[in-house]
Design a protein around this motif. Sequence first.
Motif, PDB file in Angstrom:
ATOM      1  N   MET A   1       0.845  -1.201   0.000  1.00  0.00           N
ATOM      2  CA  MET A   1       0.000   0.000   0.000  1.00  0.00           C
ATOM      3  C   MET A   1       0.877   1.246   0.000  1.00  0.00           C
ATOM      4  O   MET A   1       1.842   1.332   0.749  1.00  0.00           O
ATOM      5  N   SER A   2       0.543   2.198  -0.853  1.00  0.00           N
ATOM      6  CA  SER A   2       1.326   3.426  -0.950  1.00  0.00           C
ATOM      7  C   SER A   2       1.143   4.281   0.299  1.00  0.00           C
ATOM      8  O   SER A   2       0.059   4.334   0.883  1.00  0.00           O
ATOM      9  N   LYS A   3       2.210   4.945   0.679  1.00  0.00           N
ATOM     10  CA  LYS A   3       2.164   5.838   1.829  1.00  0.00           C
ATOM     11  C   LYS A   3       1.405   7.107   1.462  1.00  0.00           C
ATOM     12  O   LYS A   3       1.557   7.643   0.368  1.00  0.00           O
ATOM     13  N   VAL A   4       0.565   7.584   2.385  1.00  0.00           N
ATOM     14  CA  VAL A   4      -0.215   8.795   2.132  1.00  0.00           C
ATOM     15  C   VAL A   4       0.716  10.005   2.112  1.00  0.00           C
ATOM     16  O   VAL A   4       1.509  10.215   3.032  1.00  0.00           O
ATOM     17  N   SER A   5       0.628  10.786   1.041  1.00  0.00           N
ATOM     18  CA  SER A   5       1.438  11.997   0.919  1.00  0.00           C
ATOM     19  C   SER A   5       0.764  13.137   1.669  1.00  0.00           C
ATOM     20  O   SER A   5      -0.424  13.402   1.482  1.00  0.00           O
ATOM     21  N   LYS A   6       1.505  13.797   2.542  1.00  0.00           N
ATOM     22  CA  LYS A   6       0.975  14.911   3.316  1.00  0.00           C
ATOM     23  C   LYS A   6       1.432  16.245   2.728  1.00  0.00           C
ATOM     24  O   LYS A   6       2.568  16.376   2.263  1.00  0.00           O
ATOM     25  N   LEU A   7       0.547  17.228   2.760  1.00  0.00           N
ATOM     26  CA  LEU A   7       0.922  18.571   2.329  1.00  0.00           C
ATOM     27  C   LEU A   7       1.957  19.135   3.303  1.00  0.00           C
ATOM     28  O   LEU A   7       1.799  19.022   4.523  1.00  0.00           O
ATOM     29  N   VAL A   8       3.001  19.729   2.739  1.00  0.00           N
ATOM     30  CA  VAL A   8       4.084  20.295   3.545  1.00  0.00           C
ATOM     31  C   VAL A   8       4.258  21.766   3.182  1.00  0.00           C
ATOM     32  O   VAL A   8       4.238  22.134   1.999  1.00  0.00           O
ATOM     33  N   ILE A   9       4.424  22.602   4.193  1.00  0.00           N
ATOM     34  CA  ILE A   9       4.772  24.008   3.980  1.00  0.00           C
ATOM     35  C   ILE A   9       6.193  24.193   4.495  1.00  0.00           C
ATOM     36  O   ILE A   9       6.453  24.038   5.691  1.00  0.00           O
ATOM     37  N   LYS A  10       7.114  24.493   3.590  1.00  0.00           N
ATOM     38  CA  LYS A  10       8.522  24.645   3.956  1.00  0.00           C
ATOM     39  C   LYS A  10       8.884  26.124   4.045  1.00  0.00           C
ATOM     40  O   LYS A  10       8.551  26.901   3.151  1.00  0.00           O
ATOM     41  N   ALA A  11       9.559  26.495   5.114  1.00  0.00           N
ATOM     42  CA  ALA A  11      10.050  27.860   5.272  1.00  0.00           C
ATOM     43  C   ALA A  11      11.403  27.981   4.580  1.00  0.00           C
ATOM     44  O   ALA A  11      12.272  27.121   4.752  1.00  0.00           O
ATOM     45  N   ILE A 110       4.033  22.285  -0.802  1.00  0.00           N
ATOM     46  CA  ILE A 110       4.322  21.098  -1.603  1.00  0.00           C
ATOM     47  C   ILE A 110       3.318  20.001  -1.275  1.00  0.00           C
ATOM     48  O   ILE A 110       3.133  19.637  -0.112  1.00  0.00           O
ATOM     49  N   TRP A 111       2.680  19.507  -2.314  1.00  0.00           N
ATOM     50  CA  TRP A 111       1.755  18.383  -2.154  1.00  0.00           C
ATOM     51  C   TRP A 111       1.668  17.653  -3.489  1.00  0.00           C
ATOM     52  O   TRP A 111       1.197  18.212  -4.474  1.00  0.00           O
ATOM     53  N   GLY A 112       2.152  16.430  -3.518  1.00  0.00           N
ATOM     54  CA  GLY A 112       2.143  15.674  -4.768  1.00  0.00           C
ATOM     55  C   GLY A 112       2.964  16.382  -5.829  1.00  0.00           C
ATOM     56  O   GLY A 112       4.135  16.702  -5.624  1.00  0.00           O
ATOM     57  N   GLN A 113       2.347  16.672  -6.963  1.00  0.00           N
ATOM     58  CA  GLN A 113       3.041  17.321  -8.076  1.00  0.00           C
ATOM     59  C   GLN A 113       3.017  18.845  -7.987  1.00  0.00           C
ATOM     60  O   GLN A 113       3.623  19.523  -8.815  1.00  0.00           O
ATOM     61  N   ILE A 114       2.336  19.381  -6.998  1.00  0.00           N
ATOM     62  CA  ILE A 114       2.268  20.832  -6.825  1.00  0.00           C
ATOM     63  C   ILE A 114       3.411  21.297  -5.927  1.00  0.00           C
ATOM     64  O   ILE A 114       3.639  20.750  -4.851  1.00  0.00           O
ATOM     65  N   ASP A 115       4.130  22.292  -6.388  1.00  0.00           N
ATOM     66  CA  ASP A 115       5.222  22.903  -5.618  1.00  0.00           C
ATOM     67  C   ASP A 115       5.119  24.412  -5.843  1.00  0.00           C
ATOM     68  O   ASP A 115       5.667  24.946  -6.801  1.00  0.00           O
ATOM     69  N   PHE A 116       4.386  25.090  -4.965  1.00  0.00           N
ATOM     70  CA  PHE A 116       4.060  26.504  -5.152  1.00  0.00           C
ATOM     71  C   PHE A 116       4.953  27.355  -4.260  1.00  0.00           C
ATOM     72  O   PHE A 116       5.012  27.159  -3.047  1.00  0.00           O
TER      73      PHE A 116
END
Length: 209
Positions: A1-11, A110-116
């Motif tokens: 089972m794939s690990k759930v990807s969590k949204l991350v906010i990096k400073a 950052i979440w999945g393919q989004i890196d804003f």
Amino acid sequence: MSKVSKLVIKACSDNKFSSFTGEFITSINPENLAIKSAVAYGVPNGVASFGSLKYYGSPPKLLSFSLLFDGTGIIPGSNTIAVIEQVKQLQDIAYSIHKKNNAPNYIRVIWGQIDFKGRLVDLDIVYSMFQVDGTLIRAEAHIAVLEEVVSAGKGKSAAGIDSDYTKPSGASATSKGSLSRGGMHRRLIMRLLAHRPLIRRLLRQRLMA
């Protein structure tokens, strides 16, 4: 089972977005991310005619989303950190003024393919549930991040899309009465921010459904 990807906010320490000083990992992922784009046009001399619209440029994109913090135990794994502590961590990463720059951090969402890449422009936190002793057990954060335009060159745009990313320079305003490109950008950014209440209501309705 794939690990759930969590949204991350990096400073990030600067607008190169390559040096990280901290991060915030969500306990509950948002239902969606909304990226608002706009295009700026002007009418020379204020008179509209066929083919008279002049392109002035594209203002920065606006990312908006909502995060739910739940300490009730209803959602598995969401209450390992107290709700008030999660809120403080989010504020420290994205909102608080830091001595080095005398300003809030640059951030990457950052979440999945989004890196804003950008900076926080709006943070509304709703404290919605408490225990009888006043302990906070549920809150919701409504977040808006304004894109920081990256340097021209091959790489990723602020929305995480591979490209030779250069913001169009647009036409220069030469006629009397024309709006400057900077003025158009400021107006469009204000219009983008004006959509936040609607976005917040829609996200809140989905979370409560």
